[in-house]
Design an enzyme around this catalytic site. Structure first.
Site, PDB file in Angstrom:
ATOM      1  N   LYS A   1       0.864  -0.939   0.112  1.00  0.00           N
ATOM      2  CA  LYS A   1       0.306  -0.599  -0.437  1.00  0.00           C
ATOM      3  C   LYS A   1       0.914   0.913   0.003  1.00  0.00           C
ATOM      4  O   LYS A   1       1.466   1.049   0.317  1.00  0.00           O
ATOM      5  CB  LYS A   1      -1.074   0.156   1.144  1.00  0.00           C
ATOM      6  CG  LYS A   1      -2.435  -1.273   1.440  1.00  0.00           C
ATOM      7  CD  LYS A   1      -3.049  -0.473   1.932  1.00  0.00           C
ATOM      8  CE  LYS A   1      -3.543  -2.397   2.455  1.00  0.00           C
ATOM      9  NZ  LYS A   1      -5.242  -2.102   3.563  1.00  0.00           N
TER      10      LYS A   1
ATOM     11  N   TYR B   1     -12.831  -1.890  -3.956  1.00  0.00           N
ATOM     12  CA  TYR B   1     -12.701  -2.381  -2.378  1.00  0.00           C
ATOM     13  C   TYR B   1     -14.206  -2.448  -2.089  1.00  0.00           C
ATOM     14  O   TYR B   1     -14.739  -1.639  -1.249  1.00  0.00           O
ATOM     15  CB  TYR B   1     -11.884  -1.187  -1.186  1.00  0.00           C
ATOM     16  CG  TYR B   1     -11.023  -1.609  -1.362  1.00  0.00           C
ATOM     17  CD1 TYR B   1     -10.678  -2.857   0.000  1.00  0.00           C
ATOM     18  CD2 TYR B   1      -9.890  -0.887  -1.517  1.00  0.00           C
ATOM     19  CE1 TYR B   1      -9.247  -3.381  -0.501  1.00  0.00           C
ATOM     20  CE2 TYR B   1      -7.930  -0.635  -0.937  1.00  0.00           C
ATOM     21  CZ  TYR B   1      -8.335  -2.459  -0.548  1.00  0.00           C
ATOM     22  OH  TYR B   1      -7.134  -2.317   0.853  1.00  0.00           O
TER      23      TYR B   1
ATOM     24  N   PHE C   1     -15.420   2.365   7.456  1.00  0.00           N
ATOM     25  CA  PHE C   1     -13.916   2.968   7.261  1.00  0.00           C
ATOM     26  C   PHE C   1     -13.364   3.245   5.488  1.00  0.00           C
ATOM     27  O   PHE C   1     -12.854   3.601   5.198  1.00  0.00           O
ATOM     28  CB  PHE C   1     -12.979   2.212   7.352  1.00  0.00           C
ATOM     29  CG  PHE C   1     -12.918   1.109   6.876  1.00  0.00           C
ATOM     30  CD1 PHE C   1     -12.603  -0.187   6.348  1.00  0.00           C
ATOM     31  CD2 PHE C   1     -13.601  -0.072   8.501  1.00  0.00           C
ATOM     32  CE1 PHE C   1     -12.873  -0.980   5.665  1.00  0.00           C
ATOM     33  CE2 PHE C   1     -14.213  -1.745   8.072  1.00  0.00           C
ATOM     34  CZ  PHE C   1     -13.153  -2.372   6.779  1.00  0.00           C
TER      35      PHE C   1
ATOM     36  N   ARG D   1      -1.722 -14.718   3.542  1.00  0.00           N
ATOM     37  CA  ARG D   1      -2.464 -13.948   4.897  1.00  0.00           C
ATOM     38  C   ARG D   1      -1.376 -14.153   6.002  1.00  0.00           C
ATOM     39  O   ARG D   1      -2.166 -13.511   6.634  1.00  0.00           O
ATOM     40  CB  ARG D   1      -3.548 -14.737   4.919  1.00  0.00           C
ATOM     41  CG  ARG D   1      -4.353 -14.028   3.653  1.00  0.00           C
ATOM     42  CD  ARG D   1      -6.184 -14.203   3.664  1.00  0.00           C
ATOM     43  NE  ARG D   1      -6.614 -13.427   4.624  1.00  0.00           N
ATOM     44  CZ  ARG D   1      -7.009 -12.341   4.504  1.00  0.00           C
ATOM     45  NH1 ARG D   1      -6.762 -11.887   3.937  1.00  0.00           N
ATOM     46  NH2 ARG D   1      -7.513 -12.008   6.040  1.00  0.00           N
TER      47      ARG D   1
ATOM     48  N   THR E   1      -5.566  -7.950  10.386  1.00  0.00           N
ATOM     49  CA  THR E   1      -5.251  -7.157   9.306  1.00  0.00           C
ATOM     50  C   THR E   1      -5.093  -5.641  10.980  1.00  0.00           C
ATOM     51  O   THR E   1      -4.493  -4.416  10.194  1.00  0.00           O
ATOM     52  CB  THR E   1      -7.105  -6.251   9.622  1.00  0.00           C
ATOM     53  OG1 THR E   1      -7.511  -7.613   8.375  1.00  0.00           O
ATOM     54  CG2 THR E   1      -7.617  -5.148   9.089  1.00  0.00           C
TER      55      THR E   1
ATOM     56  N   ARG F   1       2.621  -6.818   8.903  1.00  0.00           N
ATOM     57  CA  ARG F   1       2.122  -6.036   9.142  1.00  0.00           C
ATOM     58  C   ARG F   1       3.192  -5.775  10.880  1.00  0.00           C
ATOM     59  O   ARG F   1       3.187  -4.594  11.208  1.00  0.00           O
ATOM     60  CB  ARG F   1       0.670  -5.954   9.335  1.00  0.00           C
ATOM     61  CG  ARG F   1      -0.315  -6.063   8.345  1.00  0.00           C
ATOM     62  CD  ARG F   1      -1.136  -6.251   8.546  1.00  0.00           C
ATOM     63  NE  ARG F   1      -2.184  -6.411   6.809  1.00  0.00           N
ATOM     64  CZ  ARG F   1      -2.831  -7.288   6.220  1.00  0.00           C
ATOM     65  NH1 ARG F   1      -3.437  -7.876   7.522  1.00  0.00           N
ATOM     66  NH2 ARG F   1      -3.559  -6.781   5.235  1.00  0.00           N
TER      67      ARG F   1
ATOM     68  N   ASN G   1      -1.864  -0.612   6.806  1.00  0.00           N
ATOM     69  CA  ASN G   1      -1.743  -1.547   7.258  1.00  0.00           C
ATOM     70  C   ASN G   1      -0.123  -2.009   6.818  1.00  0.00           C
ATOM     71  O   ASN G   1      -0.091  -3.251   6.467  1.00  0.00           O
ATOM     72  CB  ASN G   1      -2.013  -2.321   8.078  1.00  0.00           C
ATOM     73  CG  ASN G   1      -3.712  -2.438   6.785  1.00  0.00           C
ATOM     74  OD1 ASN G   1      -3.361  -2.110   5.964  1.00  0.00           O
ATOM     75  ND2 ASN G   1      -4.262  -3.665   7.032  1.00  0.00           N
TER      76      ASN G   1
ATOM     77  N   HIS H   1      -1.976  -5.690   1.541  1.00  0.00           N
ATOM     78  CA  HIS H   1      -3.096  -6.024   1.364  1.00  0.00           C
ATOM     79  C   HIS H   1      -2.838  -7.785   0.688  1.00  0.00           C
ATOM     80  O   HIS H   1      -2.194  -7.468  -0.211  1.00  0.00           O
ATOM     81  CB  HIS H   1      -3.795  -5.512   0.626  1.00  0.00           C
ATOM     82  CG  HIS H   1      -5.362  -6.308   0.033  1.00  0.00           C
ATOM     83  ND1 HIS H   1      -6.596  -6.212   0.660  1.00  0.00           N
ATOM     84  CD2 HIS H   1      -5.527  -6.757  -1.265  1.00  0.00           C
ATOM     85  CE1 HIS H   1      -7.191  -6.962  -0.133  1.00  0.00           C
ATOM     86  NE2 HIS H   1      -6.900  -7.774  -0.946  1.00  0.00           N
TER      87      HIS H   1
ATOM     88  N   GLU I   1      -9.787 -10.273  -7.896  1.00  0.00           N
ATOM     89  CA  GLU I   1      -8.530  -9.839  -7.385  1.00  0.00           C
ATOM     90  C   GLU I   1      -7.080  -9.634  -8.413  1.00  0.00           C
ATOM     91  O   GLU I   1      -6.566  -8.753  -9.283  1.00  0.00           O
ATOM     92  CB  GLU I   1      -7.434  -9.393  -5.919  1.00  0.00           C
ATOM     93  CG  GLU I   1      -8.953  -9.283  -5.547  1.00  0.00           C
ATOM     94  CD  GLU I   1      -8.457  -8.957  -3.917  1.00  0.00           C
ATOM     95  OE1 GLU I   1      -7.427  -9.665  -2.850  1.00  0.00           O
ATOM     96  OE2 GLU I   1      -9.396  -9.093  -2.559  1.00  0.00           O
TER      97      GLU I   1
END
Ligand code: CMP
Length: 141
Positions: free
Chosen positions: A9, A49, A57, A85, A91, A102, A112, A115, A126
């Site tokens: 990100k 998203y 959010f 993951r 998250t 993270r 964070n 993704h 995705e």
């Protein structure tokens, strides 16, 4: 072999963490099968998203994803979705296990750092979102 989508990100790219995160990915045994750096438009971030449209959010999420470039990658490996993951951690970085991306790098739940797709159907969607019509050039043989 499974494919999953990774996004580094804007907060990760801004803080020069691309190389470190790529190292963590590669050292975990996952393969970077395709990658590119892009600056998402508001519309692209909203579309990507869209599943979170009704969440409180959503606006902030879209806003933060457009503040600078991101690195989108396709990761390949056996159970790549679950493995990535695990490597990212929870998250909320406060809840992420030590040593995860993270826990190591994330600033907050909103910023964070990474993704990753959460299931087989979302991974397909995705990967297609960013790489449809692009050859995934670095598949394992
Ligand atoms: P990501 O895996 O990209 O999926 C949705 C994102 O929404 C999530 O990571 C967080 O960065 C962001 N987000 C912001 N606030 C929250 C929240 N309260 N709960 C879950 N996700 C949040």
């Amino acid at each position: 072999m499974e494919l999953t989508l990774s996004i580094i990100k804007p907060d990760g790219v801004r803080r020069n963490l691309v190389g470190k995160i790529f190292s963590q990915i590669e050292e975990s045994g996952l393969r970077i099968a395709a990658t590119r750096m892009i600056h998402l438009s508001r519309r692209e971030a909203e579309q990507f998203y869209a599943v979170h449209k009704e969440r409180p959010f959503y606006g902030e999420l879209v806003e933060s994803m457009t503040t600078g470039p991101v690195v989108v990658s396709v990761l390949e490996g056996a159970n790549a979705i679950a493995r990535y993951r695990d490597l990212m951690g929870a998250t909320d970085p406060k809840k992420a296990a030590a040593g995860t991306i993270r826990a190591t790098h994330a600033v907050s739940i909103g910023e964070n750092t990474v993704h990753g797709s959460d299931a087989v159907d979302t991974a397909k969607h995705e990967v297609g979102f960013f790489f449809a019509g692009t050859e995934i050039v670095n598949r394992a043989k």
